[in-house]
Write an enzyme that holds these catalytic residues in place. Structure first.
Site, PDB file in Angstrom:
ATOM      1  N   CYS A 102       0.835  -1.204   0.000  1.00 24.03           N
ATOM      2  CA  CYS A 102       0.000   0.000   0.000  1.00 24.03           C
ATOM      3  C   CYS A 102       0.868   1.252   0.000  1.00 24.03           C
ATOM      4  CB  CYS A 102      -0.963  -0.054   1.184  1.00 24.03           C
ATOM      5  SG  CYS A 102      -2.227   1.240   1.156  1.00 24.03           S
ATOM      6  N   ASP A 134     -10.571  -2.379  -5.775  1.00 27.05           N
ATOM      7  CA  ASP A 134      -9.535  -1.504  -5.234  1.00 27.05           C
ATOM      8  C   ASP A 134      -9.681  -0.116  -5.838  1.00 27.05           C
ATOM      9  OD1 ASP A 134      -7.285  -0.229  -4.288  1.00 27.05           O
ATOM     10  OD2 ASP A 134      -5.922  -1.888  -4.702  1.00 27.05           O
ATOM     11  N   HIS A 143      -8.540  -4.044  -1.595  1.00 29.07           N
ATOM     12  CA  HIS A 143      -7.299  -3.363  -1.237  1.00 29.07           C
ATOM     13  C   HIS A 143      -6.881  -3.755   0.186  1.00 29.07           C
ATOM     14  CE1 HIS A 143      -4.391  -0.020  -1.516  1.00 29.07           C
ATOM     15  NE2 HIS A 143      -4.585   0.077  -0.215  1.00 29.07           N
TER      16      HIS A 143
END
Length: 253
Positions: free
Chosen positions: A143, A188, A220
Site C-alpha cells: 500500500c 480496489d 485493497h
C-alpha cells in the site's frame, strides 16, 4: 498517477494469529525496525529484503510476513518509516483524517511525506548493505509503502514487489531500473483497473521484467490485512506472498 492516493481502505483489516520470531533492532541508531533472520542452512548469502510497510507499520501481521520471507532464506529488515507514529487498526480519534496525518503526523510535528520518509528508507538500505552484508536487496512495499520501493531502485533496490500500491506517480514507475512484480485486488479504488492497465503500459515502455497478478474476490489491503477465516481471501494472501518469493528467487539469486 499510476495509483491513487490512499484512502479509508488503507487503514482497516484483520489481525492475524501466529508467533513472531524476529527481533526488534535499531537502524542508524534512531529508527525502530524488525529483523527476521533465516535459518543458517537455508540463508541466501548476500540477498535480503527490505520491507516498507503500510500505514499500520510494524505490527503482528507485518512481522509474520517478515518471518515468512526469512523462512524462505532471505534476511529481512522491516523499518519504521513512520517514526513511531504508525496507525493502529483501532483507537483512532474521532474525525481522523489520513491526509492530515500524512502532512503533519498525529502530533502536528511528525510528517509522513516523501521528504520525511526517503531518508529513513536510505538508512534501511545502507544498514542492509553495511551491517548485514546484503549486496542484492529486494524491496517489498505494501500500500503506502509501495511508493517507496519504487522510488528507491536508484538507491540500491535490485528487484521489487508491491501489493495494492498507493500514491505511486507515473514518473516514479517509469524510472525503475530493475524487475517489478505487483499483486492487485479485484476491488480496489486506490489501484483500480484503469490505473493497473496504465501501469502495464508504463512498465512495458520501461523495458524491465514485470509481472502483475490480479486476485479476484479480494479488496485493497488483502496481502496484509485480509480475513484469513474466509477461504478465498486466505488463498489470495498466500498466493500473493508466494508470488513475491518466486519473484525474488528468480531475480535476486
Amino acid at each position: 498517477m499510476a495509483s491513487n492516493p490512499p484512502g479509508q481502505c488503507c487503514t482497516v483489516g484483520v489481525k492475524h494469529e501466529g508467533d513472531t520470531v524476529g527481533k526488534a533492532v535499531r537502524v542508524a541508531g534512531k529508527h525502530d525496525a524488525y529483523l527476521a533472520t533465516p535459518p543458517a542452512d537455508k540463508a541466501h548469502q548476500g540477498a535480503g529484503i527490505l520491507i516498507i510497510p503500510d500505514v499500520i507499520g510494524i505490527w503482528q501481521n507485518s512481522k509474520l510476513i517478515a518471518d515468512q520471507f526469512a523462512a524462505n532464506g532471505y534476511l529481512t529488515l522491516m523499518i519504521d518509516v513512520y517514526n513511531g507514529d504508525a496507525l493502529s487498526l483501532t483507537n483512532r480519534p474521532a474525525g481522523f483524517n489520513l491526509f492530515d496525518w500524512i502532512a503533519k503526523g498525529s502530533d502536528g510535528k511528525n510528517p509522513h511525506t516523501t521528504e520525511a520518509i526517503d531518508p529513513i528508507v536510505l538508512d534501511g538500505i545502507k544498514a542492509l548493505k553495511e551491517e548485514y552484508g546484503i549486496q542484492k536487496i529486494g524491496g517489498v512495499g505494501y500500500c503506502f509503502g509501495a511508493k517507496y520501493v519504487i522510488r528507491h531502485y536508484k538507491d540500491g533496490i535490485a528487484a521489487g514487489y508491491v501489493a495494492h500500491p498507493s500514491f505511486v506517480d507515473e514518473e516514479e514507475l517509469a524510472a525503475i531500473s530493475g524487475p517489478l512484480a505487483i499483486s492487485a485486488a479485484e476491488t480496489d479504488s486506490i489501484f483500480p483497473a484503469e490505473k493497473r492497465h496504465r501501469s502495464e503500459v508504463i512498465l512495458k515502455e520501461a523495458g524491465k521484467p514485470y509481472q502483475i497478478n490480479l486476485f479476484s474476490q479480494v479488496e485493497h489491503g488483502f496481502a496484509v490485512r485480509c480475513d484469513t477465516s474466509v477461504k478465498v481471501q486466505k488463498f489470495a494472501k498466500e498466493q500473493a506472498f508466494l508470488q513475491a518469493v518466486n519473484w525474488f528467487d528468480e531475480h535476486l539469486l
